[in-house]
Design a protein around this motif. Structure first.
Motif, PDB file in Angstrom:
ATOM      1  N   UNK A 188      -8.649   4.508  37.827  1.00  0.00           N
ATOM      2  CA  UNK A 188      -7.893   4.044  36.660  1.00  0.00           C
ATOM      3  C   UNK A 188      -7.652   5.195  35.709  1.00  0.00           C
ATOM      4  N   UNK A 189      -6.508   5.187  35.101  1.00  0.00           N
ATOM      5  CA  UNK A 189      -6.214   6.198  34.088  1.00  0.00           C
ATOM      6  C   UNK A 189      -6.850   5.772  32.767  1.00  0.00           C
ATOM      7  N   UNK A 190      -7.027   6.720  31.886  1.00  0.00           N
ATOM      8  CA  UNK A 190      -7.622   6.433  30.583  1.00  0.00           C
ATOM      9  C   UNK A 190      -6.701   5.537  29.759  1.00  0.00           C
ATOM     10  N   UNK A 191      -7.293   4.573  29.073  1.00  0.00           N
ATOM     11  CA  UNK A 191      -6.518   3.666  28.228  1.00  0.00           C
ATOM     12  C   UNK A 191      -5.942   4.422  27.038  1.00  0.00           C
ATOM     13  N   UNK A 192      -6.654   5.432  26.538  1.00  0.00           N
ATOM     14  CA  UNK A 192      -6.199   6.185  25.373  1.00  0.00           C
ATOM     15  C   UNK A 192      -4.907   6.938  25.688  1.00  0.00           C
ATOM     16  N   UNK A 193      -4.774   7.450  26.899  1.00  0.00           N
ATOM     17  CA  UNK A 193      -3.559   8.179  27.248  1.00  0.00           C
ATOM     18  C   UNK A 193      -2.371   7.239  27.396  1.00  0.00           C
ATOM     19  N   UNK A 194      -2.614   6.040  27.905  1.00  0.00           N
ATOM     20  CA  UNK A 194      -1.529   5.088  28.096  1.00  0.00           C
ATOM     21  C   UNK A 194      -1.098   4.429  26.793  1.00  0.00           C
ATOM     22  N   UNK A 195      -1.958   4.443  25.781  1.00  0.00           N
ATOM     23  CA  UNK A 195      -1.654   3.759  24.531  1.00  0.00           C
ATOM     24  C   UNK A 195      -0.697   4.549  23.646  1.00  0.00           C
ATOM     25  N   UNK A 196      -0.537   5.865  23.892  1.00  0.00           N
ATOM     26  CA  UNK A 196       0.324   6.692  23.046  1.00  0.00           C
ATOM     27  C   UNK A 196       1.787   6.292  23.238  1.00  0.00           C
ATOM     28  N   UNK A 197       2.526   6.300  22.135  1.00  0.00           N
ATOM     29  CA  UNK A 197       3.955   5.989  22.196  1.00  0.00           C
ATOM     30  C   UNK A 197       4.669   7.099  22.956  1.00  0.00           C
TER      31      UNK A 197
END
Length: 169
Positions: A24-33
Motif C-alpha cells: 500500500x502507498x502512504x495515505x499522506x502522499x495520496x492526500x495531497x492535492x
C-alpha cells in the motif's frame, strides 16, 4: 565459486530481516492535492489565488523565490520579447531611423549583428540596458519590502487619464 555462493547466502539472509512491504502507498502522499497541469505532481501552494493558476510549477521555483518577484520577472521578459519582435519585424520591413550611417544601409535583422558590433552600437545598448536594470531594481526591492507596488507597475503614464470620463477613455 565459493565466494559467489557465500555472497548470495549473505544477501539472502539479510533480506529475511528487512521489514515486510504491505503493497500500500502512504495515505499522506495520496492526500495531497494534485496539480491540474501535471496530475502526477502535488499542487504548488504558492500559486493559489493568482490568475491562471493551473498548478504548473514543475521545478517548484515558487518555493524558493517570492511570487511578486517571479511575476515581475515574467512581465518584464514578456515586454522585452514584444519589443524585440517588433524591432525585428520593423527592420525587415524597411523601417529606418533617419540619420543612420551609410554602411548600415541594406542591413536586415539577420545580418545586422556583426556590423553593429564593429561599429560599437551593441556595446552602447548593453550599457543602457544595464542602467535600466539598475534603476528598475529600486522599484523591485521596494515592492519586495512591502511598499504595495504591483509587479510591473513603474508608475509611467499615471496622470494621462486624470480628469477624463469613462466615455473619453
Amino acid at each position: 565459486m565459493k565466494t559467489c555462493a557465500a555472497l548470495a547466502l549473505l544477501v539472502g539472509s539479510a533480506a529475511a530481516f528487512a521489514p515486510a512491504s504491505t503493497g500500500r502507498a502512504s495515505v499522506a502522499l495520496n492526500a495531497a492535492e494534485k496539480s491540474e497541469a501535471l496530475p502526477m505532481l502535488p499542487a504548488p501552494q504558492n500559486l493559489k489565488g493568482y490568475v491562471g493558476d493551473v498548478g504548473f510549477d514543475p521545478l517548484r521555483i515558487s518555493d524558493y523565490f517570492p511570487m511578486d518577484y517571479l511575476r515581475e520577472a515574467e512581465i518584464k521578459h514578456g515586454r522585452i520579447c514584444m519589443l524585440a519582435w517588433t524591432g525585428f519585424v520593423a527592420v525587415d520591413l524597411g523601417l529606418r531611423i533617419p540619420g543612420l550611417p551609410q554602411e548600415w544601409e541594406g542591413l536586415t535583422s539577420a545580418t545586422a549583428h556583426d556590423p553593429l558590433v564593429s561599429y560599437g552600437s551593441l556595446g552602447n545598448l548593453l550599457v543602457w540596458i544595464g542602467m535600466a536594470e539598475m534603476v528598475s531594481w529600486i522599484g523591485v526591492s521596494q515592492m519586495l519590502q512591502g511598499s504595495g507596488r504591483a509587479p510591473g507597475d513603474f508608475g509611467l503614464g499615471v496622470g494621462l487619464l486624470k480628469g477624463k470620463s469613462e466615455e473619453e477613455v
